[in-house]
Scaffold this active site. Structure first.
Site, short mmCIF file in Angstrom:
data_model
loop_
_atom_site.label_atom_id
_atom_site.label_comp_id
_atom_site.label_asym_id
_atom_site.label_seq_id
_atom_site.Cartn_x
_atom_site.Cartn_y
_atom_site.Cartn_z
N GLU A 125 -8.63 -12.90 -5.23
CA GLU A 125 -9.02 -12.22 -4.00
C GLU A 125 -9.65 -10.88 -4.36
O GLU A 125 -9.10 -10.16 -5.19
CB GLU A 125 -7.80 -11.98 -3.10
N GLY A 149 -0.43 -4.19 -5.81
CA GLY A 149 1.01 -4.44 -5.74
C GLY A 149 1.37 -5.87 -6.07
O GLY A 149 2.25 -6.14 -6.89
N MET A 203 0.02 -10.39 -5.21
CA MET A 203 -0.98 -11.30 -4.66
C MET A 203 -0.31 -12.59 -4.22
O MET A 203 0.43 -13.20 -4.98
CB MET A 203 -2.06 -11.54 -5.73
N GLU A 204 -0.67 -13.01 -3.00
CA GLU A 204 0.03 -14.10 -2.33
C GLU A 204 -0.48 -15.49 -2.67
O GLU A 204 -0.35 -16.41 -1.84
CB GLU A 204 -0.05 -13.89 -0.82
N ASN A 205 -1.04 -15.74 -3.86
CA ASN A 205 -1.54 -17.07 -4.22
C ASN A 205 -0.56 -18.16 -3.77
O ASN A 205 0.64 -18.02 -3.96
CB ASN A 205 -1.70 -17.18 -5.74
N HIS A 244 6.32 -9.18 2.14
CA HIS A 244 4.91 -9.21 2.54
C HIS A 244 4.21 -10.45 1.96
O HIS A 244 3.56 -11.21 2.69
CB HIS A 244 4.22 -7.93 2.08
N GLU A 245 4.36 -10.65 0.67
CA GLU A 245 3.66 -11.78 0.04
C GLU A 245 4.20 -13.10 0.57
O GLU A 245 3.47 -14.05 0.80
CB GLU A 245 3.76 -11.73 -1.49
N HIS A 267 2.81 -13.93 3.96
CA HIS A 267 1.42 -14.40 3.90
C HIS A 267 1.34 -15.94 3.87
O HIS A 267 0.30 -16.50 4.18
CB HIS A 267 0.74 -13.89 2.63
N GLU A 277 -4.03 -9.24 6.93
CA GLU A 277 -3.33 -8.09 6.36
C GLU A 277 -2.64 -7.24 7.42
O GLU A 277 -1.48 -6.86 7.26
CB GLU A 277 -4.28 -7.25 5.49
N1 B3K Z 1 -3.91 -9.88 -0.68
C1 B3K Z 1 -3.58 -9.03 -1.79
C2 B3K Z 1 -4.56 -7.95 -2.07
C3 B3K Z 1 -5.79 -8.39 -2.73
C4 B3K Z 1 -6.60 -7.21 -3.14
C5 B3K Z 1 -7.92 -7.58 -3.62
N2 B3K Z 1 -8.58 -6.49 -4.26
C6 B3K Z 1 -2.22 -8.43 -1.65
C7 B3K Z 1 -1.67 -8.36 -0.30
O1 B3K Z 1 -2.17 -7.72 0.60
O2 B3K Z 1 -0.69 -8.99 -0.08
ZN ZN Z 2 -1.26 -8.64 2.16
#
Ligand code: B3K
Ligand code: ZN
Length: 853
Positions: free
Chosen positions: A118, A264, A266-268, A300-301, A304, A323
């Site tokens: 992302e 911080g 990433m929600e893969n 938070h993750e 998502h 977000e």
């Molecule tokens: N979605 C990611 C952030 C991605 C940042 C890209 N430069 C983390 C978050 O908001 O949960």
């Molecule tokens: Zn997020």
């Protein structure tokens, strides 16, 4: 590199779709081979060419339905000549993970292969339709040396594995694993990790009775530091079921903690990658805010998975769809796990400092931006935090059950698809039979609304007139009035009892409201920070103190304390005795819970003070703040000492009541650090020496930093010896050094940057040392010689070559150059001019050019 802007208004549906994606990785430091096999379909009937996003090192071959074809590599694009309606596209490319210092795409750091896709970095791994509205079912096979990379991970479920060969000479064994993710997803949610980790496992049984394996991967030797993160994950899963009825949808949920990470976490899908700062904790090495941060980011993750992954964004202009909403949800979660008012205070602070500054600067944008050069520049406090405030206002307008009905309808309508912010608002409106058309102005207008409050006593009670404007925006934007929910309370002037509470909806440019009351009363406005606006209201000292003492809403009590400080600092009141008296009242009042007392006593921070000035003069702000704080502590020294001595032996443990006491102790120490009493040095030292947890140690460091740099350095020497080799503790130390308000801070930073644990390729190290200097050392950064600004320019020149995203975050304080007094303003602009002449990344280019534009 293209620095052309993209516009929301130009959105077009994708020309092709990719229902299935198969990827094969042969992991290698410099030459990882990536082979993709894509099932592609023309989207509608047209004969436009296939153009893929492509930023890989080298494209080796392209085949269509098994036949090699010609291809053309353009600027960040791959052109393939194809006529078919439906076809299989195979592409082979090479990528170079070890030299990838930008930490975008596939990179290798500290022995671990890791991805970050992302927003638009999947195209650095393989050519693709790298946009969030192309959803695909992914199958991923990874080949690598099993001894070096015992854990090879990707999204979804592990479906097969095996061994390819064993090389007799080297004894190297290449293994492979195959992952399949049944949920169609956009490329930005793809992830791959390969490395040697310790594994913490647990499980969660969902409300429909499915067992989910929970796996937390951490660096070798760090297993004992993963328990809080695991417990937080389990709490998040339970909370989302209970509050929103949302259940997890795969058999496995993996979290990997890595030390090299740009943000911080990433929600893969099914495979979150986390900055280790938001995973690793024990009482020895992590503070209470660290514990809180871990719980919030894990939450938070996880949240998502529904708001972001199951329902994703149509295009990146819609980023706040996932977000803003997910921040709102993580705020609700944190409030439910801890304290609602503490959450509100901390988020109001973010809005009033960083977000208001962004809204008043050259990069101001609506929560749904309309023009973007580098998408990574739009992961902002506006999109995230103001976005969350906008969701919160909808929640206030619709109520808890109305909001939940809207969420249910949103998932019912859009599960498995990529949608827009308008779709979200429509679901909220339709589920509640409400017209939210005017409310949508929040999505399209940048700038902080200013609300001017005037009040008039009438025979019947109070007549309140509110008027709204967007003073930082150019008049030609012709802004439309916003819908602003104003939560209020009416309290009696005599005795302070609550007469009435409610919410008024303020949705015109100027509007009058009347409040009937038979006794003289005071209005408390914007309870619980009910809207992200700047309020211009003339309350005198006595009225503010009345609110501090009697308002029901603890947020407003805190807010009025902040206003009392600001009145002194802004020179709007010359009666400091009133402030001193109310502080004494708070200190001695045993009915106020320690958590609230700590907040009420907290000094306003530099940035929130600076934000209230039209023209910022840092030296003036700092001098006045210091003088007033010194006056307060000189008058009340014995009272502070008395309260502090009651907080000698606080029990360790991340338990709310202990956290509150430690926070109060921290606040008291902050006041004491401004005192010239000789015994303060010993008090600070004893707090450090007697503490058995990191929270109190850091409080002692913070106090020492203000009190004397010698004392700070003595304590840091102890800490360095005690926590040898611990990078997360090291970050706390460098951050304290970088914020020292002394002239030789540069030499000190230099010294610490030569420490064995420092690395200028690691974002955490850079942020803790240089980031702290730039963002949180106003004394030195804003020194009127301009050397702080020059230091930043030199840093940015180096950083931009290594890691543009990090450089781009670090430039923020220079962007507001127009708001400073003339000397500093000119010095800051000089630096921007110097940067402007260089060959910059598009991240930095976008910011520098808009600041100068
Ligand atoms: N979605 C990611 C952030 C991605 C940042 C890209 N430069 C983390 C978050 O908001 O949960
Ligand atoms: Zn997020």
């Amino acid at each position: 590199m293209t620095t052309e802007a993209k516009y929301l208004k130009d959105y077009q549906r994708p020309d092709f779709l990719i229902p299935e994606t198969e990827l094969f990785f042969n992991l290698d430091d410099e030459k990882t081979l990536v082979r993709s096999k894509l099932n592609v379909e023309r989207n509608g009937s047209h004969n436009r060419p296939l153009v893929l996003d492509c930023q890989v090192k080298q494209v080796l071959s392209v085949a269509i339905d098994g036949v090699m074809v010609e291809f053309k590599v353009g600027q960040e694009q791959l052109f393939v000549d194809v006529q078919q309606q439906v076809f299989e596209l195979e592409i082979e490319v090479i990528v170079d993970p070890i030299n990838n210092t930008a930490l975008e795409g596939l990179y290798k750091s500290a022995g671990v292969f890791c991805t970050q896709c992302e927003a638009e970095s999947f195209r650095r791994i393989t050519p693709y339709l790298d946009r969030p509205d192309v959803l695909s079912v992914f199958t991923v096979t990874i080949f690598a040396d099993a001894e070096l990379y015992p854990h090879m991970l990707s999204n979804g479920n592990l479906v097969d594995s095996g061994v390819v060969s064993e090389d007799d000479e080297t004894n190297q064994q290449i293994s492979w694993v195959k992952w399949h993710d049944p949920h169609p997803k956009p490329s930005y949610l793809f992830a791959l990790v390969a490395g040697d980790f310790d594994l913490l496992t647990d499980e969660f049984v969902t409300h429909s009775g499915r067992k989910v394996d929970l796996e937390l991967f951490v660096d070798k030797g760090n297993l004992h530091l993963g328990h809080h993160a695991m417990a937080s994950l389990i709490k998040s899963m339970a909370w989302d079921e209970q509050r929103y009825g949302l259940e997890y949808d795969l058999d496995k949920y993996m979290v990997v903690a890595v030390d090299f990470f740009n943000m911080g976490a990433m929600e893969n899908k099914g495979l979150n990658v986390f900055n280790s700062k938001y995973v690793l904790a024990d009482l020895n090495t992590a503070t209470d805010p660290d514990y809180h941060g871990i719980e919030a980011v894990i939450g938070h993750e996880y949240f998502h998975n529904w708001t972001g992954n199951r329902v994703t964004c149509r295009d990146w202009f819609q980023l706040s769809l996932k977000e803003g909403l997910t921040v709102f949800r993580d705020q609700q979660f944190s409030a439910d796990m801890g304290s609602e008012v503490l959450e509100r205070i901390s988020h109001a602070n973010i809005i009033r400092t960083m977000q208001f500054a962004e809204d008043a600067g050259p990069m101001a944008h609506p929560i749904r931006p309309e023009k973007v050069i580098e998408m990574n520049n739009f992961y902002t406090v506006t999109v995230y935090d103001k976005g969350a405030e906008v969701i919160r206002m909808m929640h206030s307008l619709l109520g808890e059950s109305g909001f939940r009905a809207g969420m249910d309808l949103y998932f019912k309508r859009h599960d498995g698809t990529a949608v827009t912010c308008d779709d979200f608002v429509s679901a909220m409106a339709d589920a509640n039979n409400k017209d939210l058309t005017q409310f949508q102005n929040w999505y399209s207008q940048a700038g902080t609304p200013s609300v001017v409050v005037t009040e008039r006593k009438t025979d019947k009670g109070i007549e309140l007139t509110l008027s709204q404007s967007l003073p930082t925006r150019p008049p030609e934007e012709q802004h439309k009035p916003l819908v602003i929910p104003v939560k209020y309370e009416l309290i009696a002037n005599e005795g302070g009892q609550s007469l009435e509470r409610g919410t008024i909806i303020f949705n015109q440019r100027k509007q009058t409201f009347t409040f009937d009351c038979s006794v003289p009363a005071t209005l408390v406005l914007f309870e619980n920070f009910s809207a992200p606006v700047k309020v211009q209201r003339k309350l005198n000292q006595a009225q503010l103190i009345h609110i501090v003492k009697y308002a029901t809403d603890e947020f407003c009590r805190w807010d009025s304390m902040q206003s009392l400080w600001l009145q002194q600092i802004n020179g709007k009141s010359d009666d400091s005795q009133g402030l001193i008296d109310v502080i004494e009242y708070l200190i001695n009042n045993d009915d106020i819970a320690p958590s609230i007392k700590a907040e009420l006593l907290t000094l306003p921070n530099y940035t929130s003070i600076a934000e209230t000035f039209d023209v910022i003069d840092p030296a003036h702000i700092l001098t006045v703040k210091t003088a007033i704080t010194q006056e307060v502590i000189a008058s009340l020294f014995p009272a502070f000492i008395r309260l502090l001595s009651g907080l000698k032996n606080i029990e360790d443990g991340y338990v709310q009541s202990h956290v509150a006491q430690r926070r109060l102790k921290h606040v008291l120490l902050t006041y004491l650090s401004y005192s010239d009493h000789a015994e303060v040095e010993d008090i600070i030292r004893q707090v450090y020496l007697n503490s058995t947890n990191m929270t109190e140690k850091v409080s002692a460091l913070e106090a020492a930093r203000v009190y004397s740099s010698d004392l700070l350095e003595q304590l840091l020497a102890k800490m360095d010896a005690e926590f040898k080799g611990n990078v997360l503790v090291f970050d706390k130390m460098t951050s304290a050094i970088a914020r020292l308000p002394v002239n030789d801070v540069y030499q000190k930073m230099q010294l610490w940057s030569e420490h064995a644990l420092f690395s200028d390729k690691n974002p955490n190290r850079i942020r803790s040392l240089y980031g702290a200097f730039v963002m949180q050392n106003p004394e030195q950064f804003h020194d009127d010689s301009g050397k702080g600004y020059q230091f930043l320019t030199q840093l940015l020149k180096k950083l931009d070559k290594l890691n543009p995203q990090l450089a781009s975050r670090m430039i923020s304080p220079l962007l507001s150059w127009k708001r400073y007094e003339p000397t500093r303003s000119a010095l800051m602009k000089q630096q921007l001019d110097e940067l402007n002449g260089l060959d910059l990344s598009k991240d930095l280019f976008e910011k520098v050019s808009s600041a100068l534009g």
